[in-house]
Design a protein around this motif. Structure first.
Motif, PDB file in Angstrom:
ATOM      1  N   ASP A   8       0.875  -1.164   0.000  1.00 65.95           N
ATOM      2  CA  ASP A   8       0.000   0.000   0.000  1.00 65.95           C
ATOM      3  C   ASP A   8       0.928   1.235   0.000  1.00 65.95           C
ATOM      4  O   ASP A   8       2.118   1.133   0.314  1.00 65.95           O
ATOM      5  CB  ASP A   8      -0.861  -0.063   1.267  1.00 65.95           C
ATOM      6  CG  ASP A   8      -1.541   1.255   1.571  1.00 65.95           C
ATOM      7  OD1 ASP A   8      -2.176   1.801   0.657  1.00 65.95           O
ATOM      8  OD2 ASP A   8      -1.428   1.721   2.724  1.00 65.95           O
ATOM      9  N   GLY A  10      -0.055   4.979   1.262  1.00 68.93           N
ATOM     10  CA  GLY A  10      -0.196   5.884   2.407  1.00 68.93           C
ATOM     11  C   GLY A  10      -0.125   5.182   3.751  1.00 68.93           C
ATOM     12  O   GLY A  10      -0.873   4.243   4.002  1.00 68.93           O
ATOM     13  N   ASP A 201      -1.866  -0.804   5.866  1.00 67.03           N
ATOM     14  CA  ASP A 201      -2.115  -0.300   7.225  1.00 67.03           C
ATOM     15  C   ASP A 201      -3.588  -0.278   7.624  1.00 67.03           C
ATOM     16  O   ASP A 201      -3.921   0.186   8.704  1.00 67.03           O
ATOM     17  CB  ASP A 201      -1.549   1.119   7.366  1.00 67.03           C
ATOM     18  CG  ASP A 201      -2.293   2.105   6.491  1.00 67.03           C
ATOM     19  OD1 ASP A 201      -2.246   1.951   5.258  1.00 67.03           O
ATOM     20  OD2 ASP A 201      -2.940   3.012   7.043  1.00 67.03           O
ATOM     21  N   GLU A 202      -4.493  -0.718   6.718  1.00 66.27           N
ATOM     22  CA  GLU A 202      -5.895  -0.597   7.119  1.00 66.27           C
ATOM     23  C   GLU A 202      -6.794  -1.703   6.581  1.00 66.27           C
ATOM     24  O   GLU A 202      -6.372  -2.560   5.804  1.00 66.27           O
ATOM     25  CB  GLU A 202      -6.444   0.781   6.749  1.00 66.27           C
ATOM     26  CG  GLU A 202      -6.488   1.049   5.269  1.00 66.27           C
ATOM     27  CD  GLU A 202      -7.090   2.409   4.986  1.00 66.27           C
ATOM     28  OE1 GLU A 202      -8.193   2.673   5.481  1.00 66.27           O
ATOM     29  OE2 GLU A 202      -6.461   3.198   4.278  1.00 66.27           O
ATOM     30  N   ASP A 205      -6.901  -2.758   2.848  1.00 67.85           N
ATOM     31  CA  ASP A 205      -5.765  -3.566   2.378  1.00 67.85           C
ATOM     32  C   ASP A 205      -5.888  -5.001   2.869  1.00 67.85           C
ATOM     33  O   ASP A 205      -5.766  -5.955   2.106  1.00 67.85           O
ATOM     34  CB  ASP A 205      -4.439  -3.015   2.943  1.00 67.85           C
ATOM     35  CG  ASP A 205      -4.230  -1.556   2.622  1.00 67.85           C
ATOM     36  OD1 ASP A 205      -4.221  -1.229   1.424  1.00 67.85           O
ATOM     37  OD2 ASP A 205      -4.073  -0.750   3.566  1.00 67.85           O
TER      38      ASP A 205
HETATM   39 MG   LIG Z   1      -2.677   3.141   3.647  1.00 67.26          MG
END
Ligand SMILES: [Mg+2]
Length: 249
Positions: A8, A10, A201-202, A205
């Motif tokens: 990913d 960000g 990170d989330e 994903d």
């Molecule tokens: Mg991200």
């Protein structure tokens, strides 16, 4: 054996300087202001009322599409929103070059704030030395070139076999099809999915990749956004530093 890693963008490879929701939203305000200033300068938007109408319509559409994409995972590229605002205003003869320029300007404030984590470059460099390991970038973003240019600006493009964005594909993570598309573009088949890691990170994903049949690795972000979606999985592999991925594969 791991044959591919999908990253990913960000808060996985890049972070946003002094992140806060307010700062993030403010960047979009600044971006839109800069974009309409260009249109004022070109004489396309002449009166203040016209400029205000343009900005209001842009914000209305952006909010509507944002809400819609939360439900459908459809991506509405920024250039499409600009195009629809021009149509609404009955302004004709706006070419693709200008639409793309306005989109780049709109995202320019945000683009200045995204920077790679300290260990991103060295980690990618190490990974790129591993024979037959393919690396891809997969980002939810409404403008493909903003992401590609950021990766290029920070001299990281050389490490990726491909850069894929929701703007390019038309659907956003966690839609399963964007993961399938990425896997296919990397030259892999369905049976290779178990040997590919999605690192993000989330929820979008992790849950998207999990449903697509990929391995998952959660990069634990320090900043928590309000109304963040919980990941309903037990015992997920987690890292706190991107370089930790080197110990996993
Ligand atoms: Mg991200």
């Amino acid at each position: 054996m791991i044959r591919g890693i999908i990253f990913d963008f960000g808060f996985t490879l890049f972070y946003f300087n002094d992140v806060s929701l307010e700062k993030y939203l403010n960047c979009y305000k600044i971006g839109l202001k800069k974009a309409v200033e260009v249109l004022n300068g070109m004489g396309i938007l002449k009166q203040t009322s016209e400029t205000q109408k343009f900005m209001n319509k842009f914000n209305t559409l952006r909010t509507r599409y944002f809400r819609d994409s939360m439900k459908t995972n459809e991506e509405y590229p920024t250039s499409l929103i600009f195009k629809q605002v021009f149509e609404y205003m009955n302004i004709e003869e706006i070419d693709e070059i200008l639409l793309d320029e306005l989109t780049t300007i709109y995202h320019s404030c945000e683009a200045e704030e995204w920077v790679p984590f300290q260990k991103t470059a060295t980690t990618l460099k190490e990974l790129s030395k591993i024979p037959d390991l393919k690396l891809a970038l997969l980002s939810n973003h409404p403008h493909h070139d903003t992401i590609k240019n950021l990766v290029q600006k920070h001299k990281l493009l050389q490490y990726f076999d491909m850069v894929i964005t929701s703007a390019l594909f038309g659907k956003r993570k966690p839609h399963i099809e964007i993961f399938n598309y990425t896997v296919e573009k990397m030259g892999f088949k369905e049976q290779d999915k178990k040997n590919i890691i999605m690192c993000g990170d989330e929820y979008a994903d992790i849950m998207g990749a999990h449903r697509a049949g990929l391995q998952i690795l959660l990069f634990e972000r320090k900043y928590k956004f309000p109304y963040e979606k919980e990941i309903p999985l037990q015992n997920i592999n987690k890292i706190q530093e991107i370089s930790e991925i080197l110990n996993i594969i």
